[in-house]
Write a protein that holds these residues in place. Structure first.
Motif, PDB file in Angstrom:
ATOM      1  N   TYR A  19       0.935  -1.221   0.124  1.00 26.67           N
ATOM      2  CA  TYR A  19       0.110   0.134  -0.110  1.00 26.67           C
ATOM      3  C   TYR A  19       0.967   1.144  -0.137  1.00 26.67           C
ATOM      4  N   GLN A  20       2.050   1.245   0.327  1.00 27.35           N
ATOM      5  CA  GLN A  20       2.964   2.388   0.707  1.00 27.35           C
ATOM      6  C   GLN A  20       3.543   2.770  -0.612  1.00 27.35           C
ATOM      7  N   ILE A  21       3.705   1.602  -1.529  1.00 27.78           N
ATOM      8  CA  ILE A  21       4.386   2.165  -2.876  1.00 27.78           C
ATOM      9  C   ILE A  21       3.780   1.907  -4.095  1.00 27.78           C
ATOM     10  N   TYR A 120       1.000 -10.230   4.863  1.00 27.51           N
ATOM     11  CA  TYR A 120       0.004  -9.217   5.648  1.00 27.51           C
ATOM     12  C   TYR A 120       0.726  -7.907   5.899  1.00 27.51           C
ATOM     13  N   HIS A 121       0.861  -6.915   5.174  1.00 32.05           N
ATOM     14  CA  HIS A 121       1.304  -5.513   5.537  1.00 32.05           C
ATOM     15  C   HIS A 121       0.213  -4.370   5.596  1.00 32.05           C
ATOM     16  N   TRP A 122      -0.867  -4.926   6.249  1.00 31.44           N
ATOM     17  CA  TRP A 122      -1.991  -3.921   6.810  1.00 31.44           C
ATOM     18  C   TRP A 122      -3.105  -3.705   5.825  1.00 31.44           C
ATOM     19  N   ASN A 165       3.274  -8.541   9.311  1.00 28.60           N
ATOM     20  CA  ASN A 165       4.091  -7.265   9.738  1.00 28.60           C
ATOM     21  C   ASN A 165       3.432  -6.545  11.009  1.00 28.60           C
ATOM     22  N   GLU A 166       4.394  -6.630  11.807  1.00 30.80           N
ATOM     23  CA  GLU A 166       4.007  -5.595  13.071  1.00 30.80           C
ATOM     24  C   GLU A 166       2.424  -6.078  13.496  1.00 30.80           C
ATOM     25  N   PRO A 167       2.226  -7.140  13.971  1.00 30.88           N
ATOM     26  CA  PRO A 167       0.823  -7.198  14.664  1.00 30.88           C
ATOM     27  C   PRO A 167       0.410  -6.360  15.771  1.00 30.88           C
ATOM     28  N   ASP A 325      10.089  12.963  14.742  1.00 29.54           N
ATOM     29  CA  ASP A 325      10.115  13.053  16.136  1.00 29.54           C
ATOM     30  C   ASP A 325      10.273  12.008  17.010  1.00 29.54           C
ATOM     31  N   TRP A 326      10.884  10.873  16.409  1.00 28.96           N
ATOM     32  CA  TRP A 326      11.399   9.809  17.193  1.00 28.96           C
ATOM     33  C   TRP A 326      12.749   9.984  17.793  1.00 28.96           C
ATOM     34  N   PHE A 327      13.037   9.694  19.204  1.00 22.12           N
ATOM     35  CA  PHE A 327      14.518   9.668  19.596  1.00 22.12           C
ATOM     36  C   PHE A 327      15.292   8.936  18.845  1.00 22.12           C
ATOM     37  N   THR A 352      14.185  -6.775   9.611  1.00 19.55           N
ATOM     38  CA  THR A 352      13.203  -6.433   8.540  1.00 19.55           C
ATOM     39  C   THR A 352      12.834  -5.262   8.330  1.00 19.55           C
ATOM     40  N   GLU A 353      13.253  -4.202   9.363  1.00 19.58           N
ATOM     41  CA  GLU A 353      12.988  -2.812   9.301  1.00 19.58           C
ATOM     42  C   GLU A 353      13.884  -2.127  10.417  1.00 19.58           C
ATOM     43  N   ASN A 354      14.670  -1.342   9.648  1.00 25.23           N
ATOM     44  CA  ASN A 354      15.341  -0.160  10.499  1.00 25.23           C
ATOM     45  C   ASN A 354      15.690   0.963   9.702  1.00 25.23           C
ATOM     46  N   TYR A 398      16.964  -2.506   5.350  1.00 23.41           N
ATOM     47  CA  TYR A 398      16.908  -0.950   5.493  1.00 23.41           C
ATOM     48  C   TYR A 398      15.224  -0.587   5.229  1.00 23.41           C
ATOM     49  N   TRP A 399      14.661   0.132   6.097  1.00 17.37           N
ATOM     50  CA  TRP A 399      13.542   0.709   5.795  1.00 17.37           C
ATOM     51  C   TRP A 399      13.572   2.201   5.623  1.00 17.37           C
ATOM     52  N   SER A 400      13.357   2.622   4.275  1.00  7.72           N
ATOM     53  CA  SER A 400      12.922   1.894   3.205  1.00  7.72           C
ATOM     54  C   SER A 400      13.572   2.166   1.772  1.00  7.72           C
ATOM     55  N   PHE A 405       4.367   6.190   1.201  1.00  9.25           N
ATOM     56  CA  PHE A 405       3.250   6.503   2.144  1.00  9.25           C
ATOM     57  C   PHE A 405       3.437   6.180   3.446  1.00  9.25           C
ATOM     58  N   GLU A 406       3.695   7.077   4.518  1.00  5.52           N
ATOM     59  CA  GLU A 406       3.974   6.616   5.959  1.00  5.52           C
ATOM     60  C   GLU A 406       2.827   6.773   6.582  1.00  5.52           C
ATOM     61  N   TRP A 407       1.492   5.868   6.209  1.00  3.65           N
ATOM     62  CA  TRP A 407       0.660   5.791   7.115  1.00  3.65           C
ATOM     63  C   TRP A 407      -0.278   7.072   7.390  1.00  3.65           C
ATOM     64  N   ALA A 408      -0.553   7.174   8.531  1.00  2.00           N
ATOM     65  CA  ALA A 408      -1.110   8.302   9.094  1.00  2.00           C
ATOM     66  C   ALA A 408      -0.525   9.720   8.705  1.00  2.00           C
TER      67      ALA A 408
HETATM   68  C1  LIG Z   1       1.850   5.317  22.082  1.00  2.00           C
HETATM   69  C2  LIG Z   1       1.227   6.176  21.276  1.00  2.00           C
HETATM   70  O1  LIG Z   1       1.738   5.958  20.090  1.00  2.00           O
HETATM   71  C3  LIG Z   1       1.284   6.687  18.978  1.00  2.00           C
HETATM   72  C4  LIG Z   1       1.970   6.250  17.601  1.00  2.00           C
HETATM   73  O2  LIG Z   1       2.291   5.266  17.761  1.00  2.00           O
HETATM   74  C5  LIG Z   1       3.265   4.494  16.931  1.00  2.00           C
HETATM   75  C6  LIG Z   1       3.888   3.410  16.893  1.00  2.00           C
HETATM   76  C7  LIG Z   1       4.837   2.819  15.721  1.00  2.00           C
HETATM   77  C8  LIG Z   1       4.611   3.359  14.746  1.00  2.00           C
HETATM   78  C9  LIG Z   1       5.238   2.792  13.432  1.00  2.00           C
HETATM   79  C10 LIG Z   1       5.611   3.262  12.348  1.00  2.00           C
HETATM   80  N1  LIG Z   1       6.609   2.394  11.489  1.00  2.00           N
HETATM   81  C11 LIG Z   1       7.049   2.556  10.293  1.00  2.00           C
HETATM   82  C12 LIG Z   1       6.418   1.262   9.557  1.00  2.00           C
HETATM   83  N2  LIG Z   1       6.686   0.085   9.913  1.00  2.00           N
HETATM   84  C13 LIG Z   1       6.137  -0.755   9.018  1.00  2.00           C
HETATM   85  C14 LIG Z   1       6.327   0.029   7.626  1.00  2.00           C
HETATM   86  O3  LIG Z   1       4.989   0.048   6.974  1.00  2.00           O
HETATM   87  C15 LIG Z   1       6.876   1.449   8.091  1.00  2.00           C
HETATM   88  O4  LIG Z   1       6.083   2.254   7.476  1.00  2.00           O
HETATM   89  N3  LIG Z   1       7.024   1.590  12.646  1.00  2.00           N
HETATM   90  N4  LIG Z   1       6.113   1.829  13.651  1.00  2.00           N
HETATM   91  C16 LIG Z   1       3.821   4.612  14.407  1.00  2.00           C
HETATM   92  C17 LIG Z   1       3.140   4.981  15.186  1.00  2.00           C
END
Ligand SMILES: CCOCCOc1ccc(-c2cn(C[C@@H]3NC[C@@H](O)[C@H]3O)nn2)cc1
Length: 447
Positions: A19-21, A120-122, A165-167, A325-327, A352-354, A398-400, A405-408
């Motif tokens: 869905y992202q690419i 399954y990647h969402w 992926n990432e359940p 904004d991630w440390f 599989t992702e970093n 390496y991701w990516s 498309f970085e989801w939300a």
């Molecule tokens: C406690 C409140 O938290 C609110 C937000 O909480 C998160 C946690 C984790 C993520 C997150 C995003 N990604 C990158 C993706 N991994 C799969 C691949 O599709 C990449 O695009 N990994 N983790 C986002 C939001």
């Protein structure tokens, strides 16, 4: 200057997801997914962005495979859009969707690149969500049918399979926090969905074994790391809970055949208990061949009563952050990998992702993303430290591969080592792409 060296047989690569690419969401018989629905729901995704076009990889996969080949990658991790194969989730197969993935996989194999396929990647078919989605155990049956079809259709071509992926993201982020599709906010629902995703994983592994499919199978949970602010027992226990939400909750059932009791008790206090049927945990704990690990960030945590779900507060220690904004916390990568080895033994691990989000734009055809190179250096060093401590890491993806498309957060956040111009869809190799390519070629880098 320290040289960080990796084994000669270490596998290097990059990762993406359908869905992202891909784009082409309404083409060649693809069905609707929950991310098509979610991204078109006002207010859910930054700027109203959707995956309708994305990187247009559906039409540009040959160009993208060349990018992977020019990188010198051994492996490429991609995901299959379930709605391209079964537009309604089950039933009739969409041959044009199947054909696309054969073209992609054949193109990879022709260039000597090993495909690593995430089932399954969402992007759950919306038709299944309309019947309850992962809360409905019938979705597990649909997933097994989809997985079984893919195993047999690509047997001999794809030899590394990832079930889910990432359940944690598909359950708690999507159905308790509500930031991802379908956007529910109910802890009991999320807990049951997490369980059903694990059952679906186990059922797919059993189907893979029973069908005598060539290759290896695993899953790809995401992990983080909370480092206790002090040696106070309250701080240690609060961080243990925060870590266990991603770690033990999704690893114990697979590796031990049970949920972690300290977390079961904690969730019970919060009003949530997974609905477990007889035989579920036996199915979930089917032995796997490898473990995918997705790590991005960690932090220092401290006990704070009634803070969040786990009485755990994030402490801003002033560490640098990426543009999302991630440390930046490579120590956490080392610590969580050592903890995985200590808790679960020496299962082969692929990272599989970093990766790091930095949003530089090209200048004169170049992208000087040196902070991403620094992130890679510190995290690959942490990874090698874990390997030198006995963690059985076999590869790093390496991701990516490219911005996507970085989801939300839509297209506002860029993780790629290749820049994508979303107007022209032009790809531009970033400085990090060249640095990573040299590291792959040499099997080492200088800190
Ligand atoms: C406690 C409140 O938290 C609110 C937000 O909480 C998160 C946690 C984790 C993520 C997150 C995003 N990604 C990158 C993706 N991994 C799969 C691949 O599709 C990449 O695009 N990994 N983790 C986002 C939001």
């Amino acid at each position: 200057m320290a040289i960080i060296q990796f084994p000669k047989d270490f596998k290097w690569g990059a990762a993406t997801a359908s869905y992202q690419i891909e784009g082409a969401t309404n083409e060649d018989g693809r069905g609707v997914s929950i991310w098509d629905t979610f991204s078109k729901t006002p207010g859910k995704v930054h700027n109203g962005d959707t995956g309708d076009v994305a990187c247009d990889s559906y039409h540009r996969y040959e160009e993208d495979v060349k990018l992977i080949h020019d990188l010198g990658a051994d492996v490429y991790r991609f995901s299959v859009a379930w709605p391209r194969i079964f537009p309604n989730g089950t039933g009739e197969v969409n041959q044009k969707g199947v054909d696309y993935y054969h073209k992609l996989v054949d193109s990879l194999l022709e260039k000597g690149i090993e495909p690593m396929c995430t089932l399954y990647h969402w992007d759950l078919p919306q038709a299944l969500q309309d019947k309850g989605g992962w809360d409905n155990r019938e979705t597990i049956e649909a997933f097994v049918q989809y997985a079984d079809f893919m195993f047999k259709e690509f047997d001999g071509k794809i030899k590394k399979w990832i079930t889910v992926n990432e359940p944690w993201c598909s359950s708690f982020l999507s159905n308790y926090i509500g930031e991802h599709a379908p956007g529910n906010q109910n802890l009991q629902l999320a807990t049951d969905i997490a369980h059903h995703l694990l059952v679906a994983h186990g059922r797919a592994v059993k189907q893979f074994r029973d069908s005598n499919i060539e290759g290896e199978i695993g899953y790809a949970p995401n992990v983080t790391w909370f480092e206790p602010y002090s040696t106070k027992q309250q701080d240690i226990e609060a961080c243990n809970r925060g870590n266990a939400w991603n770690l033990e909750w999704f690893f114990d059932p697979v590796f031990k055949g049970s949920y972690p009791s300290f977390m079961v008790d904690w969730f019970k206090e919060k009003g949530a208990t997974p609905t477990i049927l007889d035989g579920d945990l036996e199915i979930i704990s089917q032995p796997i061949d490898f473990l995918g690990i997705n790590y991005y960030t960690g932090n220092v945590g401290r006990y704070k009563e009634n803070e969040g779900l786990f009485d755990l507060e994030n402490i801003d220690m002033g560490y640098d952050k990426t543009d999302i904004d991630w440390f930046i916390y490579p120590e956490g990568f080392y610590k969580v990998l050592v903890k995985i080895k200590d808790l679960y033994g020496n299962v082969p691990i692929y990272i599989t992702e970093n990766g790091a989000c930095y949003n530089e734009e090209p200048e004169n055809g170049e992208v000087a993303d040196h902070k991403r190179i620094d992130y890679l250096k510190t995290h690959l060093t942490a990874l090698k430290r874990s390997m030198d401590s006995g963690v059985n890491v076999k590869g790093f993806l390496y991701w990516s591969l490219m911005d996507n498309f970085e989801w939300a957060l839509g297209y506002s956040m860029r993780f790629g080592i290749v820049h994508v111009n979303y107007e022209t869809l032009e790809r531009t190799k970033k400085d990090s792409y060249h640095w990573f390519g040299e590291t792959i070629q040499n099997g080492e880098f200088t800190l």
